[in-house]
Design a protein around this motif. Sequence first.
Motif, mmCIF file in Angstrom:
data_model
loop_
_atom_site.group_PDB
_atom_site.id
_atom_site.type_symbol
_atom_site.label_atom_id
_atom_site.label_comp_id
_atom_site.label_asym_id
_atom_site.label_seq_id
_atom_site.Cartn_x
_atom_site.Cartn_y
_atom_site.Cartn_z
ATOM 1 N N SER A 22 -8.656 5.374 -5.351
ATOM 2 C CA SER A 22 -8.895 4.368 -4.517
ATOM 3 C C SER A 22 -8.840 5.107 -3.084
ATOM 4 C CB SER A 22 -7.928 3.203 -4.336
ATOM 5 O OG SER A 22 -7.976 2.523 -5.379
ATOM 6 N N PRO A 23 -9.738 6.028 -2.842
ATOM 7 C CA PRO A 23 -9.612 6.866 -1.758
ATOM 8 C C PRO A 23 -10.007 6.170 -0.331
ATOM 9 C CG PRO A 23 -11.901 7.392 -2.999
ATOM 10 C CD PRO A 23 -10.790 6.644 -3.884
ATOM 11 N N GLY A 24 -9.130 6.307 0.784
ATOM 12 C CA GLY A 24 -9.233 5.596 1.665
ATOM 13 C C GLY A 24 -8.443 4.274 1.915
ATOM 14 N N LEU A 25 -7.874 4.084 0.586
ATOM 15 C CA LEU A 25 -6.955 2.791 0.645
ATOM 16 C C LEU A 25 -5.344 3.281 0.377
ATOM 17 C CD1 LEU A 25 -9.154 0.694 -1.729
ATOM 18 C CD2 LEU A 25 -8.919 0.381 0.898
ATOM 19 N N GLU A 26 -5.027 4.374 1.274
ATOM 20 C CA GLU A 26 -3.622 5.084 0.852
ATOM 21 C C GLU A 26 -2.529 4.121 1.439
ATOM 22 O OE1 GLU A 26 -6.366 6.707 1.961
ATOM 23 O OE2 GLU A 26 -6.361 8.284 0.523
ATOM 24 N N VAL A 27 -3.094 3.330 2.484
ATOM 25 C CA VAL A 27 -1.955 2.416 2.983
ATOM 26 C C VAL A 27 -1.707 1.135 2.235
ATOM 27 C CG1 VAL A 27 -1.265 0.894 4.791
ATOM 28 C CG2 VAL A 27 -2.333 3.229 5.461
ATOM 29 N N GLU A 28 -2.953 0.560 1.766
ATOM 30 C CA GLU A 28 -2.642 -0.526 0.673
ATOM 31 C C GLU A 28 -2.138 -0.105 -0.574
ATOM 32 O OE1 GLU A 28 -5.461 0.509 2.489
ATOM 33 O OE2 GLU A 28 -6.332 -1.206 3.437
ATOM 34 N N GLY A 29 -2.516 1.145 -1.173
ATOM 35 C CA GLY A 29 -2.079 1.734 -2.333
ATOM 36 C C GLY A 29 -0.539 1.819 -2.015
ATOM 37 N N GLU A 30 -0.009 2.209 -1.090
ATOM 38 C CA GLU A 30 1.436 2.281 -0.982
ATOM 39 C C GLU A 30 2.124 1.159 -0.829
ATOM 40 O OE1 GLU A 30 4.431 5.045 1.408
ATOM 41 O OE2 GLU A 30 2.551 4.886 2.328
ATOM 42 N N LYS A 31 1.536 -0.087 -0.533
ATOM 43 C CA LYS A 31 2.410 -1.162 -0.632
ATOM 44 C C LYS A 31 2.356 -1.847 -1.802
ATOM 45 C CE LYS A 31 0.706 -2.675 3.942
ATOM 46 N NZ LYS A 31 -0.019 -3.382 4.890
ATOM 47 N N VAL A 32 1.014 -1.665 -2.762
ATOM 48 C CA VAL A 32 1.017 -2.059 -4.006
ATOM 49 C C VAL A 32 2.200 -1.324 -5.087
ATOM 50 C CG1 VAL A 32 -0.200 -1.846 -6.270
ATOM 51 C CG2 VAL A 32 -1.327 -2.628 -4.123
ATOM 52 N N ILE A 33 2.339 0.023 -4.585
ATOM 53 C CA ILE A 33 3.451 0.945 -5.463
ATOM 54 C C ILE A 33 4.604 0.333 -5.102
ATOM 55 C CG2 ILE A 33 4.448 3.068 -5.355
ATOM 56 C CD1 ILE A 33 1.785 4.492 -4.704
ATOM 57 N N GLN A 34 5.100 -0.158 -3.881
ATOM 58 C CA GLN A 34 6.465 -0.529 -3.434
ATOM 59 C C GLN A 34 6.555 -1.839 -4.136
ATOM 60 O OE1 GLN A 34 5.947 -0.649 0.869
ATOM 61 N NE2 GLN A 34 6.760 1.339 1.089
ATOM 62 N N LYS A 35 5.401 -2.638 -4.175
ATOM 63 C CA LYS A 35 5.570 -3.882 -4.692
ATOM 64 C C LYS A 35 6.065 -3.668 -6.278
ATOM 65 C CE LYS A 35 3.338 -8.349 -5.614
ATOM 66 N NZ LYS A 35 2.022 -9.088 -5.374
ATOM 67 N N GLY A 36 5.073 -3.007 -6.909
ATOM 68 C CA GLY A 36 5.509 -2.926 -8.451
ATOM 69 C C GLY A 36 6.519 -1.796 -8.768
ATOM 70 N N TRP A 37 7.027 -1.039 -7.804
ATOM 71 C CA TRP A 37 8.024 0.140 -8.116
ATOM 72 C C TRP A 37 9.009 -0.181 -9.199
ATOM 73 C CZ3 TRP A 37 7.645 4.898 -6.545
ATOM 74 C CH2 TRP A 37 8.888 5.768 -6.594
ATOM 75 N N ASN A 38 9.638 -1.326 -9.464
ATOM 76 C CA ASN A 38 10.513 -1.373 -10.388
ATOM 77 C C ASN A 38 10.009 -1.774 -11.887
ATOM 78 O OD1 ASN A 38 12.658 -0.828 -8.815
ATOM 79 N ND2 ASN A 38 12.723 -2.822 -7.736
ATOM 80 N N ASN A 39 8.788 -1.829 -11.897
ATOM 81 C CA ASN A 39 7.997 -2.415 -13.151
ATOM 82 C C ASN A 39 7.162 -1.429 -13.640
ATOM 83 O OD1 ASN A 39 9.307 -5.151 -12.765
ATOM 84 N ND2 ASN A 39 7.752 -5.542 -11.443
ATOM 85 N N LEU A 40 7.278 -0.133 -13.196
ATOM 86 C CA LEU A 40 6.380 0.739 -13.853
ATOM 87 C C LEU A 40 7.026 2.181 -13.878
ATOM 88 C CD1 LEU A 40 5.220 2.956 -11.481
ATOM 89 C CD2 LEU A 40 3.863 0.891 -10.804
#
Length: 163
Positions: free
Chosen positions: A121-139
Amino acid sequence: MFREMRRKKQQLPNEISERILETGLVGVLGVTGDEDYPYTVPLNYVYENGKIYFHCAKTGHKLDGIQRNNKVSFCVIERDEIAAEKFTSFFRSVIAFGKAKIVEDGVVKKHALMLLVRKYSPGLEVEGEKVIQKGWNNLNVVEIEMDHVTGKEAIELVNNKEF
């Protein structure tokens, strides 16, 4: 420990095998599955510094296999064109063998996840970081430290670089 390639003329140089690992979009992970049956699963991944990373849920067949036996294989196919009239295919692929483990270090886990975001997802690093934070405990992030890598291509590609 690892078998030599039988058709050495078709073996790819290490730098080409590494490039295939870096640029491939889908790899197939092979683990020891239930009842010792092989279990393979296609997945997105990222390669960096001799290691392959992928993310997955906290539980599942591949994690069970890795916990049972951490020795895995990982295959990436760069090219596979059917040449019906020649009764063959023009292929180029890499197989890596290594040991898999769940990444426990939070810094490494986040780094691997951000590598995946940049790759898919190049260019979507900020959005990707939010997705990572949201799913952090489930992956989980799994790291494969490679022990052996071989790349191979069809003899037609070796003999005629036009293909």
